[in-house]
Motif scaffolding. Structure first.
Motif, PDB file in Angstrom:
ATOM      1  N   GLY A 233      -9.731  26.631 -23.379  1.00 29.62           N
ATOM      2  CA  GLY A 233     -10.209  26.122 -25.067  1.00 29.62           C
ATOM      3  C   GLY A 233      -8.906  27.299 -25.916  1.00 29.62           C
ATOM      4  N   THR A 254     -15.033  22.812 -22.520  1.00 27.33           N
ATOM      5  CA  THR A 254     -13.848  24.263 -23.383  1.00 27.33           C
ATOM      6  C   THR A 254     -14.298  23.914 -24.644  1.00 27.33           C
ATOM      7  OG1 THR A 254     -12.315  23.524 -22.643  1.00 27.33           O
ATOM      8  CG2 THR A 254     -12.764  24.562 -21.116  1.00 27.33           C
ATOM      9  N   ASN A 255     -13.480  22.914 -25.170  1.00 23.35           N
ATOM     10  CA  ASN A 255     -13.536  22.276 -26.710  1.00 23.35           C
ATOM     11  C   ASN A 255     -15.232  22.520 -27.457  1.00 23.35           C
ATOM     12  OD1 ASN A 255     -10.394  22.193 -26.671  1.00 23.35           O
ATOM     13  ND2 ASN A 255     -11.632  19.532 -26.712  1.00 23.35           N
ATOM     14  N   ARG A 258     -15.649  26.683 -27.788  1.00 27.64           N
ATOM     15  CA  ARG A 258     -14.785  26.919 -28.595  1.00 27.64           C
ATOM     16  C   ARG A 258     -15.159  26.659 -29.730  1.00 27.64           C
ATOM     17  NH1 ARG A 258     -12.112  30.277 -30.496  1.00 27.64           N
ATOM     18  NH2 ARG A 258     -10.603  29.813 -30.698  1.00 27.64           N
ATOM     19  N   GLY A 439     -13.901  21.863 -31.687  1.00 27.29           N
ATOM     20  CA  GLY A 439     -13.173  23.079 -30.990  1.00 27.29           C
ATOM     21  C   GLY A 439     -11.600  22.270 -30.893  1.00 27.29           C
TER      22      GLY A 439
END
Length: 519
Positions: A233, A254-255, A258, A439
């Motif tokens: 992230g 993960t983006n 975030r 993100g």
């Protein structure tokens, strides 16, 4: 000074512009193209044009991409790798590439060798290196090898032998890319070695990512500092991405996590990222994705480098619905980025989950007529099954019976109901469909370190402080501003099965971007 975030998914490529206060200015979504690069170019051009900002005002450009994941899965664009394991005589019973899928091994392997050397868990020497073993191996593979992977027994505890062998290899092979296992994986020789080999195999693909992104920005007259999304992230700079391309794998979910945290203002929640092909479920912990504690299988290879704890199920906005003998099946195949051509609501002939929710009046109001012929009862049955699939997946990811909030992200979130078992409330923030690109643009840089310390040689507090120092140093190598680096997590686990009062420590440090630009 604006930040440009781009995230490449299997179905769509998203782009987002954020201002200096990290407020979202504009987002766009375009279909991912077969060659990927043209889709990135189109997304950037569109977000700049529609936002009407000056291109010279974009100071940072961040990319999250599936290039490396696709390269391993498709067995394409992979370097030929020579593998040197430092561990004779202790590790000769299981050679490198053991249990690799045959077709992937054939694409990657040039040759491998196990040389003298290695350390005990506390850093004590197993045996001395022998330079002639390295020289002989390098001369044998010189004409065919494209990169080198070096792994040593307990090298995360003592990295010296790996560094010496790398120096010897470059003396024989010239300026060849070298991947060192202590920089990539965790404790556990075989899985760490596998991750190192994959990183070495991805060197050319990593270079293509950097060059391709730079080319797209240059053609659009955008002079911005480039950063690339890591799978925890956070971001890494160009030189770090060239050295560790494997860290881009898994950065898409993960983006989204975030970005969802930023858009919702929550630091602890579950995140459901629904694309055209899959739904990815992750956990937001203290503002960052929860990391997996298990070994991760990538393209059929077991590895132990850091990866987000993500559960993916074959359910997305383009998932096909098949009727069979009065019943139906949902997926696992999807029309993907061809949804606007193949789904019934867009004039196609494929029944998808998007058609179901459109018939139920939950999405695409302007396309209702296209799906009016679908039975309302049938659509309700399918939607109930879709909801059940999501609830089962959410339950697998929860670590407590307590209801928790769920943040939606991704354009496919139209298929999610407003009420789910185990969820206190479903949150759909503004710009949720571009959370992944947002993100990518957020701009934190991280460094993570894992070490085993012998407490016979130092106190626990000294060991933790040393690990914190190393993690902060790693964050700065990845592009973090030294004055902003802070420690966000510390884990210490006593290893009772090892002698000498051993302690395993994992530390993560995070900082803001360092820049030569005036913001």
């Amino acid at each position: 000074m604006y930040r440009l975030g781009v995230d490449v998914g299997g179905t769509n490529t998203d782009a987002a512009l954020l201002d200096e206060y990290l407020q979202v200015i504009h987002t766009v979504k375009v279909p991912t193209t077969k060659d990927v690069e043209s889709g990135i170019f189109e997304a950037i051009a569109k977000v700049v044009k529609e936002s009407r900002i000056e291109r010279s005002d974009i100071g940072y450009a961040m990319l999250g991409t599936t290039h490396c994941t696709n390269a391993v899965v498709e067995r394409k664009r992979l370097n030929k790798v020579g593998v040197i394991r430092i561990g004779r005589p202790a590790t000769t019973s299981i050679p490198p590439f053991t249990d690799w899928p045959k077709e992937l091994r054939e694409k990657v392997e040039v040759a491998s060798t196990i040389i003298s050397g290695g350390y005990e868990f506390d850093g004590r020497l197993i045996s001395e290196l022998k330079k002639e073993e390295v020289v002989q191996f390098c001369r044998e593979i010189k004409e065919t090898v494209e990169s080198i992977a070096i792994s040593g027994v307990f090298s995360p505890v003592n990295k010296e032998q790996e560094q010496v062998v790398a120096k010897w290899a470059k003396e024989e092979l010239g300026d060849i890319p070298v991947s060192l296992s202590h920089e990539i994986g965790s404790i556990g020789l075989l899985e760490r070695e596998n991750a190192t080999i994959l990183n070495a195999a991805l060197m050319t693909t990593g270079k293509m990512i950097v060059i391709g992104f730079a080319k797209a920005l240059k053609e659009l007259d955008i002079e911005a500092e480039m950063f690339f999304s890591q799978n925890d992230g956070t971001l890494m700079n160009e030189s770090y991405a060239l050295r560790y391309p494997i860290l881009t794998m898994g950065c898409g979910p993960t983006n989204s996590i975030r970005g969802s945290a930023h858009l919702s203002g929550l630091r602890d929640a579950m995140v459901l990222d629904v694309g055209g092909t899959t739904s990815d479920i992750g956990v937001l912990s203290n503002g960052f994705p929860r990391q997996s504690s298990l070994s991760v299988n990538i393209g059929g290879v077991n590895t132990n480098f850091r990866m987000p704890d993500i559960l993916a199920i074959a359910l997305g906005g383009g998932t096909r619905i098949c009727k069979t003998n009065g019943s139906f099946t949902i997926g696992p195949d999807s029309v993907g980025y061809e949804i606007t051509k193949k789904a019934i609501l867009f004039g196609g002939e494929e029944l998808t989950t998007s058609d179901i929710v459109t018939r139920l009046g939950r999405a695409f109001e302007g396309h209702q007529e296209q799906v009016d012929f679908l039975s309302m009862g049938f659509c309700k049955q399918v939607f109930a099954k879709m909801t059940e699939m999501l609830e089962e997946a959410i339950d697998q990811m929860k670590t407590s019976s307590k209801d928790i909030p769920l943040i939606l992200s991704g354009g496919g979130s139209i298929i999610v109901t407003d009420s789910l078992k185990g969820i206190s409330n479903v949150i759909c923030p503004d710009h949720y469909d571009a959370a992944n690109a947002i993100g990518a643009a957020l701009g934190h840089v991280s460094g993570e370190i894992e070490r085993i310390y012998s407490l016979d040689r130092m106190r626990r507090e000294e060991a933790i402080e040393d690990a914190k120092r190393l993690a902060a140093k790693e964050a700065m190598r990845a592009g973090a501003d030294e004055s902003t680096v802070s420690i966000v997590s510390v884990e210490d686990i006593p290893l009772a099965y090892l002698p000498g009062n051993a302690l395993f420590i994992r530390v993560k440090a995070v900082g803001d971007l360092v820049s030569s630009l005036k913001v």
